[in-house]
Design an enzyme around this catalytic site. Sequence first.
Site, PDB file in Angstrom:
ATOM      1  N   HIS A  81     -12.998   2.725  18.937  1.00 34.54           N
ATOM      2  CA  HIS A  81     -11.678   1.590  19.181  1.00 34.54           C
ATOM      3  C   HIS A  81     -13.168   0.041  19.517  1.00 34.54           C
ATOM      4  O   HIS A  81     -13.365   0.906  20.973  1.00 34.54           O
ATOM      5  CB  HIS A  81     -10.867   1.358  19.778  1.00 34.54           C
ATOM      6  N   SER A  82     -13.110  -0.795  18.380  1.00 33.49           N
ATOM      7  CA  SER A  82     -13.372  -2.083  19.697  1.00 33.49           C
ATOM      8  C   SER A  82     -14.976  -1.301  20.152  1.00 33.49           C
ATOM      9  O   SER A  82     -15.409  -1.979  19.263  1.00 33.49           O
ATOM     10  CB  SER A  82     -12.320  -2.057  20.644  1.00 33.49           C
ATOM     11  N   PHE A  83     -15.650  -2.229  21.336  1.00 31.52           N
ATOM     12  CA  PHE A  83     -16.206  -1.587  22.071  1.00 31.52           C
ATOM     13  C   PHE A  83     -16.761  -0.370  21.426  1.00 31.52           C
ATOM     14  O   PHE A  83     -18.909   0.033  21.482  1.00 31.52           O
ATOM     15  CB  PHE A  83     -16.725  -2.231  23.519  1.00 31.52           C
TER      16      PHE A  83
END
Length: 242
Positions: A81-83
């Site tokens: 997720h994300s980073f």
Amino acid sequence: MSAASQKTYVLVHGAWHGGWCWRDVARDLRARGHRVLTPTQTGVGERRHLLSAGITLDTFVADVLNVFEMEELTDVILVGHSFAGLTISGVADRLASRIRHLVYLDCLILQGGESPFSGLPDDVVAARRRLAAERGGGVAIPAPSIQSFGIPEDHPQADWVRRHLTPHPLGTYESPLHLTNPLGNGLPCTYVVSTAPIYAPLETSREWVRAQPGWNWLEIASGHDAMVLAPDKLADLLDRIG
């Protein structure tokens, strides 16, 4: 569920979060008979006591590589997720033979040799460097408001998320992603976009994914933290991908 239909998921959290953020998604997937691991990367969450200036993207990649080794994982659906899009790219570069599918959930996408700060808008980079200097001892970026992740103040999980967010190691934003193979390393890749609302800092990453003919593109009607805001929808989506 038969052993043949049981799937193994490794769910990797984004910046300022920890394995805790996958609680509801993991519970749902386990109830369906799947194996689910939710590691926390060095320096955040319950491992915040390990925060240091020496933490880099290589540290985050090693965190998840060690989970694969210690748990003897194979045929994994690896979700970032994300980073954590950077983490799963690094893991896939080294352990492609043990991964079934890569899932980039509203992720930052970088090529080998690039750092996270090189993939974000200049104003975002400047703001995060300033926060690290003023409030993070030059070592970590303090957590932003929950609204930054698309979580409304009146959401039932708002206080839970706010209590659990921790400062994020600055070194992981400044260090490069080391890849020896093309991004994804030949594995099936799916990019999942959270659309309600769109997370603006990731537009460059989304543009890159749209140009990749071999990537799958899915959408989920949720804010950036879909694992908190729409865990049931996300579990359904991950089950289908698997």
